[in-house]
Every structure is written in structure tokens, then in C-alpha cells.
Design an enzyme around this catalytic site. Sequence first.
Site, PDB file in Angstrom:
ATOM      1  CG  HIS A  62      -1.971  -0.383  -2.130  1.00 52.88           C
ATOM      2  ND1 HIS A  62      -2.640  -0.062  -3.237  1.00 52.88           N
ATOM      3  CD2 HIS A  62      -2.562   0.479  -1.604  1.00 52.88           C
ATOM      4  CE1 HIS A  62      -3.446   1.147  -3.037  1.00 52.88           C
ATOM      5  NE2 HIS A  62      -4.272   1.155  -2.255  1.00 52.88           N
ATOM      6  CG  HIS A  64      -4.592  -0.069   1.571  1.00 53.31           C
ATOM      7  ND1 HIS A  64      -4.133   1.251   1.800  1.00 53.31           N
ATOM      8  CD2 HIS A  64      -4.409  -0.173   2.953  1.00 53.31           C
ATOM      9  CE1 HIS A  64      -3.546   2.036   2.423  1.00 53.31           C
ATOM     10  NE2 HIS A  64      -3.745   0.780   3.655  1.00 53.31           N
ATOM     11  CG  ASP A  66      -9.725   1.230  -1.671  1.00 55.53           C
ATOM     12  OD1 ASP A  66      -8.355   1.290  -0.815  1.00 55.53           O
ATOM     13  OD2 ASP A  66      -9.322   2.970  -1.524  1.00 55.53           O
ATOM     14  CG  HIS A 139      -0.304   4.124  -0.307  1.00 48.02           C
ATOM     15  ND1 HIS A 139       0.112   5.734   0.093  1.00 48.02           N
ATOM     16  CD2 HIS A 139      -1.342   3.444   0.131  1.00 48.02           C
ATOM     17  CE1 HIS A 139      -2.121   4.873   0.493  1.00 48.02           C
ATOM     18  NE2 HIS A 139      -2.260   3.738   0.562  1.00 48.02           N
ATOM     19  CG  ASP A 210      -4.163   3.738  -3.517  1.00 48.66           C
ATOM     20  OD1 ASP A 210      -4.295   3.994  -3.931  1.00 48.66           O
ATOM     21  OD2 ASP A 210      -4.622   4.199  -2.046  1.00 48.66           O
ATOM     22  CG  HIS A 268      -7.328   6.414  -5.816  1.00 52.58           C
ATOM     23  ND1 HIS A 268      -7.128   7.284  -4.556  1.00 52.58           N
ATOM     24  CD2 HIS A 268      -7.889   5.413  -5.597  1.00 52.58           C
ATOM     25  CE1 HIS A 268      -7.579   6.051  -3.495  1.00 52.58           C
ATOM     26  NE2 HIS A 268      -7.433   5.131  -3.779  1.00 52.58           N
TER      27      HIS A 268
END
Length: 319
Positions: A62, A64, A66, A139, A210, A268
Site C-alpha cells: 500500500h 503509506h 513507511d 486497512h 497492513d 511490524h
Amino acid sequence: MQITFLGTSSGVPTRARNVSSVALRLPQRAELWLFDCGEGTQHQLLRSELKISQLSRIFITHMHGDHIFGLMGLLASCGLAGNVQRVDIYGPPGLNEYIQASLRYSYTHFSYPVKVHAIRPGVIYEDDEFTVTCGPLHHRITSFGYRVAEKDRAGRFDIDKAKELQIPPGRVYGQLKRGEIVTLNDGRVIDGKDLCGPTEIGRKIAYCTDTVFCEGAVELAQDADVLIHEATFAHQDADMAFQRLHSTTTMAAQTALAAQAHRLIMTHFSPRYAPGNVIELKDLLKEARAIFPNTDMAHDFMIYDVPRRRELELTEANV
């Protein structure tokens, strides 16, 4: 198949853990596949035993930061080094726009082919040895998990038995190794399966992050030899996990249990569970093992060799 964890923290890096990235080394074909590419991933690769020159595929879950902030730096360095042949990148909608904008504003040019594939649930890559599928996770933004399935192979060819049967070597050996039925020049019909050991079951790896607990992750992890699953929060912080749509240790364990996976490796982790705090990472491991005993906790540069089913059975029999 060898897994190396390059980043096991969530959100932000810590002194001991970088942000998300997992490498899958395929030594039989001298290839390196990367799952997510958080900031600093190229530095982690340099500190590992992995060869960046073997990088061929990158799978992004995805958008994001990080999970993607290290992507452009890595790709640019591969171009400057000039030792990468081609990179295929798979990820959600918006990934190609992100890469193109980064190229435009940083005045970067790749000296090797880079192809970005916008993925949808289902098979996203397949060759003679592997099938890679993706599926939706749950998510805050569009997020996908991945499943890498090695195809089954014919068992070991018994060359001594072939010689006893006076089967002439050559092209026919290759046919028999593949389990085919062959008619020899003298009229004999030989079934290759009679000359091969048990079929070698292909290994399966699932990567889910995530996400909060969801059926999509369970489906991807079905009968997986190893499930890599996020475990951002401890069970007592479940309310926070639901608010942020991340998993607790118990959610990761329940996913592995429901999928009948063979091993769970959690990653994670929130920095809030650092040593000295009320809840530490060792407590998270205990929580998961209470539900799914065959659970490990990843750390940066941890290496896991994925065993074949036959090798695993023999090991367990000798324990």
C-alpha cells in the site's frame, strides 16, 4: 527460498528496527524479490548478505510512507550502480504516478527497464516455477497482501534404476524426469512416475501487512509454509488496533490458525513495546503462541530458510 527481514518496525524506524521491507531470495534462479520498501531499505540491503544486482521484482502492499519511502532511493541507486537488468514493480493504483512524479521532480533517469504493474486481486505473475497472487486486506487505504506459491515438482529421478532397465540416456531422461510416459525404440512403454520419487510439494509464503483481522488474509495464508503477518499491537491495545486498522498479536495468530498455516512470523511492531515498558515484545510473542504455538518474532536481518514439506517431516520425525 530464503526470507530476510530488512525492516520490522511500524510507522517509524527505531535504533534496532527499520521500517517495513522483506526480501525473498530465490537462489535456484539468482533472483531477489522485495516486499515493501520503507525508508532506508537500500542501506539495510547493503548491510545484509543479499546482492542488489539480483533484484528483479518489488511488491508493494500500500501507499503509506513507511512502506514506500525507500523505493525511489533504491531504484535510483540501482541505476547508478548499473548492475540491475530489469525491475518489475507491483502495487496498488497510484504507485506509478508516485514513481513518475518522483522521477520528474528529482531529475532521475533509470538506466535499466522499470515496469510498474497496477494490481487487482488474483494472479499477478506466473512462470514455470512460481505463481504470485494478491488479495485485498482491510486497512485505512487500499492495501493488498501477497502469496507466493512454488509449483510442485516431480520427485527425484532414479538414474540407477533407469540404467538397470537399460534405458538409453539422452532426451528421454528429461521426459521421464518430468513424469511423462515414454515409448522406447524397442517398444517398451516406461512411465516416468515409476522412476521418480514422491512429488515435491511446492512451498508457499504469504505476506500480510497492513491490516486488521480479515478473511482476505486468511485466504492468502491457506496452508502456507510460512505466514508473515503484521502484529503492530498487543492484545490489550485491541481498541487502538481497530481504530487504526492494524493487527494485534492475537489477530495474527488467529489468522495463522484459521488458515492452517505451518508457521507464523510476526513483524511490524509498534515502538511502544520497547524494553523497559509495561508491555515488551517478549509479551507479544507469548500472546501469539498461546493461540498458535509455531510462532516466531522477526527482527531486522533475521533469515529464515523455508523448508520443503518432506524436509520438514523428516526433521520433525527426528526430534
